[in-house]
Design a protein around this motif. Structure first.
Motif, PDB file in Angstrom:
ATOM      1  N   GLU A 148      11.497 -47.591 -42.808  1.00  0.00           N
ATOM      2  CA  GLU A 148      12.036 -47.533 -44.183  1.00  0.00           C
ATOM      3  C   GLU A 148      13.757 -47.304 -44.318  1.00  0.00           C
ATOM      4  O   GLU A 148      13.299 -48.147 -45.580  1.00  0.00           O
ATOM      5  CB  GLU A 148      12.085 -45.688 -44.451  1.00  0.00           C
ATOM      6  CG  GLU A 148      10.355 -45.597 -45.026  1.00  0.00           C
ATOM      7  CD  GLU A 148      10.348 -44.016 -45.003  1.00  0.00           C
ATOM      8  OE1 GLU A 148      10.892 -42.865 -45.034  1.00  0.00           O
ATOM      9  OE2 GLU A 148       9.194 -43.599 -45.827  1.00  0.00           O
ATOM     10  N   VAL A 149      13.970 -47.037 -42.970  1.00  0.00           N
ATOM     11  CA  VAL A 149      15.783 -47.745 -43.529  1.00  0.00           C
ATOM     12  C   VAL A 149      15.962 -49.203 -42.847  1.00  0.00           C
ATOM     13  O   VAL A 149      16.396 -49.998 -44.448  1.00  0.00           O
ATOM     14  CB  VAL A 149      16.261 -47.162 -41.534  1.00  0.00           C
ATOM     15  CG1 VAL A 149      17.249 -48.175 -41.948  1.00  0.00           C
ATOM     16  CG2 VAL A 149      16.525 -45.745 -42.301  1.00  0.00           C
ATOM     17  N   ARG A 175      15.494 -50.493 -30.471  1.00  0.00           N
ATOM     18  CA  ARG A 175      14.038 -50.470 -30.221  1.00  0.00           C
ATOM     19  C   ARG A 175      14.923 -52.777 -30.809  1.00  0.00           C
ATOM     20  O   ARG A 175      14.054 -53.246 -30.069  1.00  0.00           O
ATOM     21  CB  ARG A 175      13.555 -50.376 -31.211  1.00  0.00           C
ATOM     22  CG  ARG A 175      11.928 -51.530 -31.728  1.00  0.00           C
ATOM     23  CD  ARG A 175      11.199 -50.207 -30.538  1.00  0.00           C
ATOM     24  NE  ARG A 175      11.187 -49.091 -30.295  1.00  0.00           N
ATOM     25  CZ  ARG A 175       9.898 -48.597 -31.342  1.00  0.00           C
ATOM     26  NH1 ARG A 175       9.204 -48.838 -31.984  1.00  0.00           N
ATOM     27  NH2 ARG A 175      10.015 -46.912 -30.938  1.00  0.00           N
ATOM     28  N   LEU A 176      15.566 -52.950 -32.002  1.00  0.00           N
ATOM     29  CA  LEU A 176      15.302 -54.173 -31.770  1.00  0.00           C
ATOM     30  C   LEU A 176      16.795 -54.462 -30.947  1.00  0.00           C
ATOM     31  O   LEU A 176      16.501 -55.553 -31.001  1.00  0.00           O
ATOM     32  CB  LEU A 176      16.312 -54.096 -33.523  1.00  0.00           C
ATOM     33  CG  LEU A 176      16.263 -53.469 -34.543  1.00  0.00           C
ATOM     34  CD1 LEU A 176      17.385 -53.634 -35.147  1.00  0.00           C
ATOM     35  CD2 LEU A 176      15.058 -54.374 -34.905  1.00  0.00           C
ATOM     36  N   ARG A 177      17.560 -53.965 -29.703  1.00  0.00           N
ATOM     37  CA  ARG A 177      18.925 -54.744 -28.908  1.00  0.00           C
ATOM     38  C   ARG A 177      17.638 -54.470 -28.027  1.00  0.00           C
ATOM     39  O   ARG A 177      18.594 -55.313 -26.763  1.00  0.00           O
ATOM     40  CB  ARG A 177      20.010 -54.019 -29.281  1.00  0.00           C
ATOM     41  CG  ARG A 177      20.436 -54.312 -30.779  1.00  0.00           C
ATOM     42  CD  ARG A 177      21.124 -55.647 -31.364  1.00  0.00           C
ATOM     43  NE  ARG A 177      21.516 -56.504 -30.279  1.00  0.00           N
ATOM     44  CZ  ARG A 177      23.060 -56.455 -30.132  1.00  0.00           C
ATOM     45  NH1 ARG A 177      23.680 -55.470 -31.081  1.00  0.00           N
ATOM     46  NH2 ARG A 177      23.489 -57.476 -29.373  1.00  0.00           N
ATOM     47  N   SER A 178      17.211 -53.613 -26.986  1.00  0.00           N
ATOM     48  CA  SER A 178      16.514 -53.807 -26.148  1.00  0.00           C
ATOM     49  C   SER A 178      14.504 -53.375 -26.377  1.00  0.00           C
ATOM     50  O   SER A 178      14.503 -52.360 -24.660  1.00  0.00           O
ATOM     51  CB  SER A 178      17.767 -52.677 -25.131  1.00  0.00           C
ATOM     52  OG  SER A 178      17.409 -51.495 -25.611  1.00  0.00           O
ATOM     53  N   GLY A 179      14.752 -53.412 -26.954  1.00  0.00           N
ATOM     54  CA  GLY A 179      13.269 -53.026 -27.055  1.00  0.00           C
ATOM     55  C   GLY A 179      11.846 -54.205 -26.232  1.00  0.00           C
ATOM     56  O   GLY A 179      12.335 -54.947 -25.964  1.00  0.00           O
ATOM     57  N   LEU A 190       6.845 -54.244 -34.678  1.00  0.00           N
ATOM     58  CA  LEU A 190       7.998 -53.782 -33.565  1.00  0.00           C
ATOM     59  C   LEU A 190       8.230 -51.671 -33.709  1.00  0.00           C
ATOM     60  O   LEU A 190       8.312 -50.990 -33.533  1.00  0.00           O
ATOM     61  CB  LEU A 190       9.449 -54.038 -33.984  1.00  0.00           C
ATOM     62  CG  LEU A 190      10.440 -54.020 -32.946  1.00  0.00           C
ATOM     63  CD1 LEU A 190       9.798 -54.269 -31.719  1.00  0.00           C
ATOM     64  CD2 LEU A 190      12.116 -54.604 -33.063  1.00  0.00           C
ATOM     65  N   PHE A 191       8.154 -51.550 -35.719  1.00  0.00           N
ATOM     66  CA  PHE A 191       7.966 -50.060 -36.008  1.00  0.00           C
ATOM     67  C   PHE A 191       6.828 -49.643 -36.402  1.00  0.00           C
ATOM     68  O   PHE A 191       7.461 -48.909 -37.677  1.00  0.00           O
ATOM     69  CB  PHE A 191       9.462 -50.284 -36.798  1.00  0.00           C
ATOM     70  CG  PHE A 191      10.528 -50.401 -36.476  1.00  0.00           C
ATOM     71  CD1 PHE A 191      11.463 -49.635 -35.430  1.00  0.00           C
ATOM     72  CD2 PHE A 191      11.571 -51.833 -35.969  1.00  0.00           C
ATOM     73  CE1 PHE A 191      12.972 -49.963 -35.308  1.00  0.00           C
ATOM     74  CE2 PHE A 191      12.446 -52.106 -35.626  1.00  0.00           C
ATOM     75  CZ  PHE A 191      13.590 -51.229 -35.391  1.00  0.00           C
ATOM     76  N   VAL A 192       6.183 -50.336 -36.378  1.00  0.00           N
ATOM     77  CA  VAL A 192       4.838 -49.602 -36.113  1.00  0.00           C
ATOM     78  C   VAL A 192       4.285 -48.138 -35.967  1.00  0.00           C
ATOM     79  O   VAL A 192       4.251 -47.421 -37.055  1.00  0.00           O
ATOM     80  CB  VAL A 192       3.296 -50.540 -35.863  1.00  0.00           C
ATOM     81  CG1 VAL A 192       3.285 -50.236 -34.801  1.00  0.00           C
ATOM     82  CG2 VAL A 192       1.850 -49.918 -36.836  1.00  0.00           C
ATOM     83  N   ASP A 193       5.113 -47.112 -35.018  1.00  0.00           N
ATOM     84  CA  ASP A 193       4.853 -46.042 -34.762  1.00  0.00           C
ATOM     85  C   ASP A 193       6.060 -45.817 -35.666  1.00  0.00           C
ATOM     86  O   ASP A 193       6.347 -44.092 -34.612  1.00  0.00           O
ATOM     87  CB  ASP A 193       5.326 -46.133 -33.593  1.00  0.00           C
ATOM     88  CG  ASP A 193       6.046 -46.499 -32.519  1.00  0.00           C
ATOM     89  OD1 ASP A 193       6.651 -47.254 -32.927  1.00  0.00           O
ATOM     90  OD2 ASP A 193       6.411 -46.460 -31.730  1.00  0.00           O
TER      91      ASP A 193
END
Length: 523
Positions: A189-190, A157-161, A180-183
């Motif tokens: 949490e991480v 998600r961070l590198r190719s999202g 970006l991480f809503v789902d």
């Protein structure tokens, strides 16, 4: 032009200082670490006149090569051991392979011996890892693989999202990361503050698996596995886009040397043994010898504390305020060893495959946390270690039949509650070997010579404040838009080191980001 590797980074002055000072430069880079060299390479490729000024006689900063032992056939990178986060664009755009950059992917990527005589291999092939977990903890296979999948999701998600590669350019802010991480609540949490202990506990029950996994959440970080934010440390080190972690042929410092050769071929001028005394915003730099070197832009590869010192009274209120609150004290002692033979691990005495892995020395999450707490009180307690043996992949770094071992050990304080590093350095080095000896009893007998580098030693040797190889903690409160930007807000002054987004390790992208900012501003 002689390859930088041939001289192990000792390149000297390309011309008398008076000649260098007689020119006006588009950019001066303060510090010849790998990110400074990367910035120089990109600026030179864009047609800018660039001068790199390195205080030491040797290029590379923390990522260099030395011969610290009596037998100079032993090659050691004193502070950087494996490559895994070097940006693929840097490799490709600087054509590093043409300059000699080659790697051996560590596979297995980790091996952990346990006190009960069992052990665990972790492989590049996830099915082999699952089989290894099944042998010792069959009820935890699904949880273990879900744990691995969690960090793979974060990487993807961070590198190719949807936002592309968030390492390139300015950092996303907190709101953008939340979106970006809503789902994916687990991933969020991480990123925003979970401890590595909690994340592991949510996935596996076997204490041996917990011992094997937790160290990746504290490596290089003055925090214990129960402390908030340590899950992100593991995530940060899991963001590789080059196929995982590996050894560099000829030693880790070759990364810096290949970048230097690329920069010089593009026209950058590199001067070693040329310490800077002052950064003068809008004008350039003044050397220790008093010479003024004029430049439109000054890009500092030094950490923020060192950069602030060079700026003197010109550091500016906002920049200085951030520097004053920056956490930058390392808990790491580095132990680099020349070995007469490889040690014998009681958990697997006849398997040479273990030496191709990063070898994890850990007993439990709680003992690692206790060691961290002890170091906070000034007590050296090297409980957790990671070992790297380059020679099974690359025999060029040692005499025939001999080996190198580098150790990343935690925890130690910068200031000892009793004694000093000068009086206790070797005792602490013995403590690191004692921790390893719990699993490899003959380790002391294998060591011919050793180099012990505590935080003050790394600070003095490399110039990193607090001995911190990441130029500051990479916990969530010092990441993303809370990290330093390439643009300092001070006239013509930029940062390009590990204190900038996207963080620490041998990445190169920090230098690339700084160069792109300078190029945009010089238009």
């Amino acid at each position: 032009m002689t390859a930088t590797y041939d001289s192990l980074g000792v390149v000297g002055l390309p011309a008398p200082i008076s000649e260098l000072a007689a020119r006006s430069w588009d950019a001066v880079i303060v510090g010849g670490g790998h990110n400074g060299l990367t910035a120089a390479a990109y600026l030179a490729m864009a047609g800018k006149s660039v001068l790199v000024l390195e205080a030491r006689e040797r290029l590379g900063g923390a990522c260099t090569l030395e011969t610290p032992f009596a037998d100079e056939r032993f090659l050691v990178s004193p502070c950087a051991y494996l490559v895994g986060l070097l940006h693929p664009r840097v490799i490709e755009e600087l054509d590093l392979e043409r300059f000699g950059y080659r790697t051996f992917t560590a596979d297995p990527n980790q091996w952990t011996p346990f006190e009960d005589g069992t052990s665990l291999f972790q492989w590049q092939d996830s099915s082999r890892t699952a089989a290894a977990v099944k042998e010792i903890a069959p009820n935890d296979v699904d949880g273990f693989m879900a744990y691995e999948a969690l960090f793979e999701r974060i990487r993807d998600r961070l590198r190719s999202g949807p936002r592309g590669d968030v390492w390139l350019g300015d950092s996303p802010d907190h709101a953008a990361l939340e979106e970006l991480f809503v789902d994916d609540v687990q991933a969020a949490e991480v990123i925003f503050g979970a401890s590595i202990a909690d994340v592991i506990d949510n996935h596996v029950k076997d204490e041996r698996l917990k011992a094997a996994l937790h160290g990746q959440g504290v490596i290089g970080t003055f925090a214990g596995p129960h402390d908030p934010g340590t899950a992100w440390v593991h995530a940060h080190h899991s963001l590789s886009m080059i196929g995982g972690w590996g050894f560099v042929e000829g030693g880790m410092g070759r990364v810096s040397f290949c970048i230097a050769d690329s920069a010089r071929e593009s026209g950058a001028v590199i001067a070693a043994g040329a310490p800077v005394a002052e950064i003068i915003p809008g004008q350039g730099v003044r050397l220790v010898g008093g010479e003024l070197i004029n430049a439109k832009a000054v890009i500092s590869n030094a950490d923020p504390v060192q950069t602030s010192s060079l700026l003197m009274s010109a550091s500016g209120t906002a920049f200085q305020s951030k520097v004053d609150s920056w956490a930058i004290t390392s808990p790491v002692v580095k132990l680099n060893c020349a070995l007469s033979q490889l040690p014998t691990f009681t958990a697997s005495p006849n398997d040479p495959t273990i030496f191709k892995a990063q070898v994890e020395i850990a007993r439990s999450i709680d003992l690692t946390q206790s060691a961290c707490d002890a170091a906070r009180a000034g007590i050296a307690q090297p409980e957790w270690c990671e070992l790297y043996f380059q020679t099974p992949y690359d025999s060029s770094v040692a005499p025939p039949g001999m080996h190198t071992m580098s150790v990343f050990a935690q925890y130690v304080p910068y200031e000892l509650a009793q004694g000093t590093w000068d009086t206790r350095r070797e005792e602490i080095g013995d403590g690191v070997l004692d921790a390893i000896a719990r699993f490899a009893p003959n380790i002391h007998e294998c060591v011919i010579e050793r180099q012990v580098l505590g935080p003050p030693d790394v600070e003095e040797k490399v110039g990193l404040t607090g001995g911190h190889i990441f130029q500051g903690e990479i916990l969530p409160e010092q990441m993303w838009d809370q990290r330093f930007s390439a643009r300092t807000g001070i006239d013509g002054v930029y940062l390009c080191g590990a204190a900038t987004h996207p963080g620490g390790s041998v990445m190169g992208v920090n230098g690339r980001n700084a160069a792109m900012a300078v190029l945009a501003d010089l238009k």
